[in-house]
Design an enzyme around this catalytic site. Sequence first.
Site, PDB file in Angstrom:
ATOM      1  N   TYR A 193       0.761  -1.191  -0.025  1.00 29.71           N
ATOM      2  CA  TYR A 193       0.335   0.108   0.109  1.00 29.71           C
ATOM      3  C   TYR A 193       0.802   1.149  -0.170  1.00 29.71           C
ATOM      4  O   TYR A 193       0.307   2.493  -0.255  1.00 29.71           O
ATOM      5  CB  TYR A 193      -0.902   0.083   1.425  1.00 29.71           C
ATOM      6  CG  TYR A 193      -2.221  -1.020   1.045  1.00 29.71           C
ATOM      7  CD1 TYR A 193      -2.233  -1.834  -0.026  1.00 29.71           C
ATOM      8  CD2 TYR A 193      -2.883  -1.082   2.186  1.00 29.71           C
ATOM      9  CE1 TYR A 193      -3.289  -2.747  -0.068  1.00 29.71           C
ATOM     10  CE2 TYR A 193      -4.096  -2.125   2.140  1.00 29.71           C
ATOM     11  CZ  TYR A 193      -4.061  -2.716   0.999  1.00 29.71           C
ATOM     12  OH  TYR A 193      -5.132  -3.750   1.001  1.00 29.71           O
ATOM     13  N   LYS A 235       2.953 -15.358   1.888  1.00 27.49           N
ATOM     14  CA  LYS A 235       2.788 -16.360   0.446  1.00 27.49           C
ATOM     15  C   LYS A 235       4.223 -16.358  -0.138  1.00 27.49           C
ATOM     16  O   LYS A 235       4.791 -16.139  -1.097  1.00 27.49           O
ATOM     17  CB  LYS A 235       2.170 -15.135  -0.375  1.00 27.49           C
ATOM     18  CG  LYS A 235       1.804 -15.786  -2.011  1.00 27.49           C
ATOM     19  CD  LYS A 235       0.553 -16.769  -1.687  1.00 27.49           C
ATOM     20  CE  LYS A 235       0.068 -17.135  -3.337  1.00 27.49           C
ATOM     21  NZ  LYS A 235      -0.671 -18.437  -3.205  1.00 27.49           N
ATOM     22  N   ASP A 266      -3.523 -18.011   1.174  1.00 29.10           N
ATOM     23  CA  ASP A 266      -4.584 -18.790   0.631  1.00 29.10           C
ATOM     24  C   ASP A 266      -5.543 -19.765   1.511  1.00 29.10           C
ATOM     25  O   ASP A 266      -6.521 -19.670   1.696  1.00 29.10           O
ATOM     26  CB  ASP A 266      -4.388 -19.296  -0.754  1.00 29.10           C
ATOM     27  CG  ASP A 266      -3.122 -19.874  -0.695  1.00 29.10           C
ATOM     28  OD1 ASP A 266      -2.199 -19.749   0.075  1.00 29.10           O
ATOM     29  OD2 ASP A 266      -2.795 -20.568  -1.941  1.00 29.10           O
ATOM     30  N   ASP A 311      -5.564  -6.702   5.762  1.00 32.96           N
ATOM     31  CA  ASP A 311      -6.626  -5.902   5.376  1.00 32.96           C
ATOM     32  C   ASP A 311      -7.937  -6.669   5.139  1.00 32.96           C
ATOM     33  O   ASP A 311      -8.870  -6.610   5.739  1.00 32.96           O
ATOM     34  CB  ASP A 311      -6.377  -5.151   4.287  1.00 32.96           C
ATOM     35  CG  ASP A 311      -7.209  -4.050   3.714  1.00 32.96           C
ATOM     36  OD1 ASP A 311      -8.454  -4.196   4.746  1.00 32.96           O
ATOM     37  OD2 ASP A 311      -7.150  -3.127   2.901  1.00 32.96           O
ATOM     38  N   ASP A 338     -11.027  -8.426   7.774  1.00 31.10           N
ATOM     39  CA  ASP A 338     -12.678  -7.854   7.551  1.00 31.10           C
ATOM     40  C   ASP A 338     -13.264  -9.388   7.458  1.00 31.10           C
ATOM     41  O   ASP A 338     -14.498  -9.437   7.941  1.00 31.10           O
ATOM     42  CB  ASP A 338     -12.557  -7.215   6.040  1.00 31.10           C
ATOM     43  CG  ASP A 338     -12.547  -5.814   6.420  1.00 31.10           C
ATOM     44  OD1 ASP A 338     -12.372  -5.526   7.513  1.00 31.10           O
ATOM     45  OD2 ASP A 338     -13.055  -5.054   5.577  1.00 31.10           O
TER      46      ASP A 338
END
Length: 359
Positions: free
Chosen positions: A141, A192, A224, A248, A252
């Site tokens: 980000y 990852k 994943d 992020d 959620d």
Amino acid sequence: MSKNVLILPGDGIGPEIVAQAVRVLDHVNDAFSLNLTHESALVGGSAYDETGSPLPQETLDKAKAADAILLGAVGGPKWDGLDMSVRPEKGLLGLRSNLELFANYRPAILYPQLAEASSLKPEIVAGLDILIVRELTGGIYFGQPRGIRTLENGERQGYNTYVYSESEIRRIAHSAFEAARQRGKRVCSIDKSNVLEVTVLWKEIMEEVAKEYPDVELSHMLVDNAAMQLVKAPKQFDVMVTGNMFGDILSDAAAMLTGSIGMLPSASLNAKGQGMYEPCHGSAPDIAGQGVANPLATILSVAMMLRYSLNEKPAADAIEAAVSNVLDQGLRTGDIASEGCTTVGTQAMGDAVLAALSA
Ligand code: NAD
């Protein structure tokens, strides 16, 4: 020496829910002789209305000097047409960046009494208690270079840079291990590393830092698989630590496992342990001023503040037990209302938590 808490009620339901949280803070301050003081300041749309800025200098100065900050919520349709630079959200982002709040703690707790509110089967989620520790100020980000460029063949290409330095990984690792020490003493680091070199380094540094915390168990999981496990068997996790983007998304998803946003607190901390504590939800303009908002996420944010910034675990435990007790009594605000329970307003919910604390 006394410790100071800065109270930022903000906009919409912010002032209503923060008022109840402050009553709870005052109660435990007396009951546990915490020697805390608090003062209030403006942030968000209400600060813009009064001063022309969503983050007045006076608020920022007070925030820097405080040991911890309790925030309600900011924003609302009244300010939606403002220029980006003075939108209420800028107040929040300004606090995060000025105080270098790099560690975001998002618990996903499902009180067994509210298991019906989840979209998953009660036996999978009842009693869920996960803490997601998300790196908040780095990663893809913020990485440079970034942008949209035109290639020689005339095609446009969007690009971002996923980057983490060793020191950034190390400090979020410490945050996660310290948090795990206050809970179930297990950290699962999400990466990852089968595809991204950044997370190969992430994993390596996690292993290194783990050596300083022999009492905490470290495991690793690919992002994943973590997404699958969160909806399949979420209770296997204690603390999950991950980078900005994965965090992020996963936080959620984890929040939604609980089905009740009015119950979820959050925290953002810096290297000094100074933190900003706030409910996960927004300013709920649709119900602002009606006295029906659920104050429990904000009250639970006070508990997090006592645990993670003020080092007052017994007071934090007492608040969490009082909230559970109130739910046991069958009291619910509208957002978590269910058959056979008594629906109460914001103030009455605050009264009930105070009564449970005094019992
Ligand atoms: P929201 O979380 O404010 O509301 C979503 C829904 O949940 C609404 O129906 C609302 O009534 C309900 N709700 C939220 N909190 C509740 C509570 N404590 N008790 C009962 N019901 C509750 O999200 P939104 O509607 O997307 O955003 C409204 C405003 O809040 C926007 O201006 C947005 O930018 C802002 N916002 C602020 C923050 C923050 O301050 N951290 C976070 C998210 C959104």
